[in-house]
Design a protein around this motif. Structure first.
Motif, PDB file in Angstrom:
ATOM      1  N   VAL A 136      24.582   2.399  18.841  1.00 40.77           N
ATOM      2  CA  VAL A 136      26.046   2.266  18.877  1.00 40.77           C
ATOM      3  C   VAL A 136      26.498   1.210  17.876  1.00 40.77           C
ATOM      4  CG1 VAL A 136      27.980   1.477  20.303  1.00 40.77           C
ATOM      5  CG2 VAL A 136      26.339   3.100  21.231  1.00 40.77           C
ATOM      6  N   THR A 137      25.815   0.083  17.876  1.00 42.21           N
ATOM      7  CA  THR A 137      26.162  -0.994  16.943  1.00 42.21           C
ATOM      8  C   THR A 137      25.915  -0.564  15.503  1.00 42.21           C
ATOM      9  OG1 THR A 137      25.599  -2.622  18.637  1.00 42.21           O
ATOM     10  CG2 THR A 137      25.736  -3.417  16.369  1.00 42.21           C
ATOM     11  N   ALA A 138      24.786   0.079  15.262  1.00 43.95           N
ATOM     12  CA  ALA A 138      24.447   0.488  13.893  1.00 43.95           C
ATOM     13  C   ALA A 138      25.411   1.535  13.350  1.00 43.95           C
ATOM     14  CB  ALA A 138      23.009   1.019  13.852  1.00 43.95           C
ATOM     15  N   VAL A 139      25.836   2.477  14.176  1.00 43.55           N
ATOM     16  CA  VAL A 139      26.675   3.570  13.699  1.00 43.55           C
ATOM     17  C   VAL A 139      28.152   3.184  13.648  1.00 43.55           C
ATOM     18  CG1 VAL A 139      27.493   5.915  14.236  1.00 43.55           C
ATOM     19  CG2 VAL A 139      25.063   5.358  14.436  1.00 43.55           C
ATOM     20  N   PHE A 140      28.633   2.525  14.701  1.00 42.78           N
ATOM     21  CA  PHE A 140      30.071   2.311  14.820  1.00 42.78           C
ATOM     22  C   PHE A 140      30.547   0.924  14.379  1.00 42.78           C
ATOM     23  CE2 PHE A 140      29.115   5.688  17.863  1.00 42.78           C
ATOM     24  CZ  PHE A 140      29.971   6.659  17.380  1.00 42.78           C
ATOM     25  N   HIS A 141      29.643  -0.030  14.234  1.00 41.56           N
ATOM     26  CA  HIS A 141      30.051  -1.385  13.822  1.00 41.56           C
ATOM     27  C   HIS A 141      29.169  -1.892  12.692  1.00 41.56           C
ATOM     28  CE1 HIS A 141      32.746  -1.422  17.165  1.00 41.56           C
ATOM     29  NE2 HIS A 141      31.766  -1.174  17.997  1.00 41.56           N
ATOM     30  N   ASN A 142      28.952  -1.039  11.713  1.00 40.34           N
ATOM     31  CA  ASN A 142      28.075  -1.393  10.604  1.00 40.34           C
ATOM     32  C   ASN A 142      28.823  -2.271   9.595  1.00 40.34           C
ATOM     33  OD1 ASN A 142      29.712   0.668   9.770  1.00 40.34           O
ATOM     34  ND2 ASN A 142      28.137   1.798   8.686  1.00 40.34           N
ATOM     35  N   SER A 143      28.612  -3.546   9.698  1.00 40.84           N
ATOM     36  CA  SER A 143      29.293  -4.481   8.802  1.00 40.84           C
ATOM     37  C   SER A 143      28.847  -4.300   7.350  1.00 40.84           C
ATOM     38  CB  SER A 143      29.057  -5.924   9.255  1.00 40.84           C
ATOM     39  OG  SER A 143      27.689  -6.190   9.394  1.00 40.84           O
ATOM     40  N   TRP A 144      27.644  -3.756   7.131  1.00 41.08           N
ATOM     41  CA  TRP A 144      27.179  -3.561   5.759  1.00 41.08           C
ATOM     42  C   TRP A 144      27.956  -2.455   5.046  1.00 41.08           C
ATOM     43  CZ3 TRP A 144      24.396  -2.544  10.143  1.00 41.08           C
ATOM     44  CH2 TRP A 144      24.181  -1.210  10.447  1.00 41.08           C
ATOM     45  N   GLY A 145      28.661  -1.606   5.806  1.00 40.80           N
ATOM     46  CA  GLY A 145      29.442  -0.542   5.195  1.00 40.80           C
ATOM     47  C   GLY A 145      30.887  -0.932   4.935  1.00 40.80           C
ATOM     48  N   ALA A 146      31.255  -2.146   5.326  1.00 31.42           N
ATOM     49  CA  ALA A 146      32.645  -2.591   5.165  1.00 31.42           C
ATOM     50  C   ALA A 146      32.843  -3.144   3.757  1.00 31.42           C
ATOM     51  CB  ALA A 146      32.969  -3.664   6.199  1.00 31.42           C
ATOM     52  N   GLY A 147      33.843  -2.632   3.059  1.00 33.35           N
ATOM     53  CA  GLY A 147      34.133  -3.107   1.709  1.00 33.35           C
ATOM     54  C   GLY A 147      35.171  -4.215   1.715  1.00 33.35           C
ATOM     55  N   ASP A 148      36.130  -4.122   2.592  1.00 33.66           N
ATOM     56  CA  ASP A 148      37.207  -5.083   2.711  1.00 33.66           C
ATOM     57  C   ASP A 148      36.714  -6.314   3.487  1.00 33.66           C
ATOM     58  OD1 ASP A 148      39.745  -6.267   2.944  1.00 33.66           O
ATOM     59  OD2 ASP A 148      40.193  -5.120   4.769  1.00 33.66           O
ATOM     60  N   PRO A 149      36.964  -7.547   2.979  1.00 33.84           N
ATOM     61  CA  PRO A 149      36.509  -8.750   3.687  1.00 33.84           C
ATOM     62  C   PRO A 149      37.035  -8.853   5.121  1.00 33.84           C
ATOM     63  CG  PRO A 149      37.209  -9.317   1.472  1.00 33.84           C
ATOM     64  CD  PRO A 149      37.572  -7.881   1.684  1.00 33.84           C
ATOM     65  N   ALA A 150      38.266  -8.421   5.366  1.00 37.16           N
ATOM     66  CA  ALA A 150      38.809  -8.467   6.727  1.00 37.16           C
ATOM     67  C   ALA A 150      38.065  -7.491   7.631  1.00 37.16           C
ATOM     68  CB  ALA A 150      40.298  -8.155   6.715  1.00 37.16           C
ATOM     69  N   GLN A 151      37.756  -6.302   7.094  1.00 36.40           N
ATOM     70  CA  GLN A 151      37.006  -5.310   7.871  1.00 36.40           C
ATOM     71  C   GLN A 151      35.581  -5.801   8.112  1.00 36.40           C
ATOM     72  OE1 GLN A 151      36.477  -1.510   5.979  1.00 36.40           O
ATOM     73  NE2 GLN A 151      36.108  -0.471   7.919  1.00 36.40           N
ATOM     74  N   LEU A 152      34.989  -6.459   7.123  1.00 32.20           N
ATOM     75  CA  LEU A 152      33.661  -7.033   7.270  1.00 32.20           C
ATOM     76  C   LEU A 152      33.652  -8.048   8.406  1.00 32.20           C
ATOM     77  CD1 LEU A 152      30.735  -7.606   6.364  1.00 32.20           C
ATOM     78  CD2 LEU A 152      31.690  -9.230   4.721  1.00 32.20           C
ATOM     79  N   GLN A 153      34.641  -8.918   8.414  1.00 30.38           N
ATOM     80  CA  GLN A 153      34.724  -9.931   9.472  1.00 30.38           C
ATOM     81  C   GLN A 153      34.895  -9.270  10.849  1.00 30.38           C
ATOM     82  OE1 GLN A 153      38.050 -12.620   9.260  1.00 30.38           O
ATOM     83  NE2 GLN A 153      37.068 -14.114  10.575  1.00 30.38           N
ATOM     84  N   GLN A 154      35.775  -8.272  10.937  1.00 32.62           N
ATOM     85  CA  GLN A 154      36.010  -7.593  12.198  1.00 32.62           C
ATOM     86  C   GLN A 154      34.748  -6.891  12.695  1.00 32.62           C
ATOM     87  OE1 GLN A 154      38.931  -4.460  12.061  1.00 32.62           O
ATOM     88  NE2 GLN A 154      39.249  -4.515  14.264  1.00 32.62           N
ATOM     89  N   GLN A 155      34.045  -6.183  11.826  1.00 35.74           N
ATOM     90  CA  GLN A 155      32.828  -5.474  12.229  1.00 35.74           C
ATOM     91  C   GLN A 155      31.712  -6.454  12.602  1.00 35.74           C
ATOM     92  OE1 GLN A 155      32.773  -2.369  13.050  1.00 35.74           O
ATOM     93  NE2 GLN A 155      34.873  -2.154  12.338  1.00 35.74           N
ATOM     94  N   THR A 156      31.657  -7.587  11.912  1.00 34.73           N
ATOM     95  CA  THR A 156      30.669  -8.607  12.260  1.00 34.73           C
ATOM     96  C   THR A 156      30.937  -9.157  13.656  1.00 34.73           C
ATOM     97  OG1 THR A 156      30.355  -9.193   9.936  1.00 34.73           O
ATOM     98  CG2 THR A 156      29.661 -10.819  11.564  1.00 34.73           C
ATOM     99  N   ILE A 157      32.195  -9.406  13.976  1.00 33.39           N
ATOM    100  CA  ILE A 157      32.556  -9.883  15.317  1.00 33.39           C
ATOM    101  C   ILE A 157      32.179  -8.844  16.366  1.00 33.39           C
ATOM    102  CG2 ILE A 157      34.527 -10.419  16.826  1.00 33.39           C
ATOM    103  CD1 ILE A 157      35.792 -11.778  14.314  1.00 33.39           C
TER     104      ILE A 157
END
Length: 130
Positions: free
Chosen positions: A85-106
């Motif tokens: 679930v974490t790998a598929v739906f909250h993959n921070s490595w796939g986020a291009g936008d810094p805000a999206q990266l931060q959100q997915q990391t959280i």
């Protein structure tokens, strides 16, 4: 700590841990087609089958954990369920936008905390004696 306090604390911990699963599962059930479409959009094959399995794990598994039934087995299932679930739906490595990266990391860190709770319930679960 006396036994009634320990029993209450264990019950409260189980309720708090699985509340997110039961609520999420019921939300998925209430918008089954929308959730299946979202899952299909992530590239998951057999999204409807996986959605049914997810709802069963989240709702039935969560309620059984609250009742103290199959607590060790189900908390272990929840632990391992959180990995894909974490790998598929909250993959921070796939986020291009810094805000999206931060959100997915959280979100990923929250999933790790939930996994820690599931592991703790698994290790500390007591089998009811009737």
């Amino acid at each position: 700590m006396n036994q009634p306090v320990r029993n209450f604390s264990a019950l409260a911990g189980r309720i708090l841990l699985v509340a997110i699963f039961v609520i999420s599962g019921l939300n998925k059930l209430s918008d089954f087609s929308g959730t299946a479409t979202f899952m299909l959009g992530t590239g998951l094959p057999a999204s409807e089958f996986l959605l049914v399995l997810t709802i069963l794990i989240e709702v039935a598994g969560g309620l059984l954990i609250v009742l103290g039934l199959y607590t060790r087995q189900l908390s272990l299932i929840l632990f391992f369920f959180m990995i894909p679930v974490t790998a598929v739906f909250h993959n921070s490595w796939g986020a291009g936008d810094p805000a999206q990266l931060q959100q997915q990391t959280i979100h990923s860190l929250k999933k790790l905390a939930i996994m820690g709770g599931a592991a703790s319930v698994c290790v500390r679960a007591r089998v009811f004696q009737y």
